[in-house]
Design a protein around this motif. Structure first.
Motif, mmCIF file in Angstrom:
data_model
loop_
_atom_site.group_PDB
_atom_site.id
_atom_site.type_symbol
_atom_site.label_atom_id
_atom_site.label_comp_id
_atom_site.label_asym_id
_atom_site.label_seq_id
_atom_site.Cartn_x
_atom_site.Cartn_y
_atom_site.Cartn_z
ATOM 1 N N CYS A 1 0.847 -1.196 0.000
ATOM 2 C CA CYS A 1 0.000 0.000 0.000
ATOM 3 C C CYS A 1 0.878 1.241 0.000
ATOM 4 C CB CYS A 1 -0.883 0.011 1.241
ATOM 5 S SG CYS A 1 -1.903 -1.451 1.388
ATOM 6 N N CYS B 1 -6.724 2.980 1.129
ATOM 7 C CA CYS B 1 -6.813 2.111 2.302
ATOM 8 C C CYS B 1 -7.852 2.571 3.320
ATOM 9 C CB CYS B 1 -5.458 1.998 2.988
ATOM 10 S SG CYS B 1 -4.238 1.191 1.968
ATOM 11 N N MET C 1 -6.154 -2.539 6.019
ATOM 12 C CA MET C 1 -5.022 -3.257 5.442
ATOM 13 C C MET C 1 -4.949 -4.652 6.048
ATOM 14 S SD MET C 1 -2.345 -0.064 5.431
ATOM 15 C CE MET C 1 -0.879 -1.044 5.338
#
Length: 133
Positions: free
Chosen positions: A46, A103, A133
């Motif tokens: 991410c 996210c 996440m």
């Protein structure tokens, strides 16, 4: 297509020529990844930024599928992993793909490992992002 060894060398040179501490961050990520690499088959990164360190990992670990994600933010130029995406395509690095994921929003996708360096500190609601996440 070039060999994985030559591809890795080119990525490492790009990291060394990059701004700030990119190569050192890559070494830290790689060393941390070595601890768990035998127990993961899929990895999501991410906030991957330029994605060079992650491309290097994909080159070094061809049996692991990497997914690099970032947000769409035109003001700051994200995603900006286009150079890594081009390298992976031209060099035939097939175990890496690129996508968009904020996210702060949950996803149905699942991975054996989710990694992030230098992203959560930029998010106001970092707990929500970490939970997603």
């Amino acid at each position: 297509m070039i060999s994985r060894e030559k591809a890795l060398a080119k990525v490492e040179v790009a990291l060394l020529n990059g701004k700030k501490w990119q190569y050192l961050r890559y070494l830290h990520l790689r060393d941390s990844f070595l601890e768990v690499s035998e127990s993961v088959g899929t990895v999501c990164v991410c906030g991957s930024g330029r994605g060079l360190a992650e491309l290097a990992l994909a080159i070094q670990f061809p049996d692991i599928q990497f997914t690099l994600t970032d947000i769409i933010d035109k003001k700051h130029g994200y995603p900006n992993y286009h150079v890594s995406m081009d390298m992976a395509w031209k060099w035939g690095i097939g175990n890496i793909e690129f996508g968009i994921w904020n996210c702060l929003e949950p996803t149905h996708r699942q991975f054996d490992m989710v990694a992030s360096t230098e992203m959560l500190e930029h998010i106001e609601n970092d707990r929500l992002a970490a939970r997603n996440m």
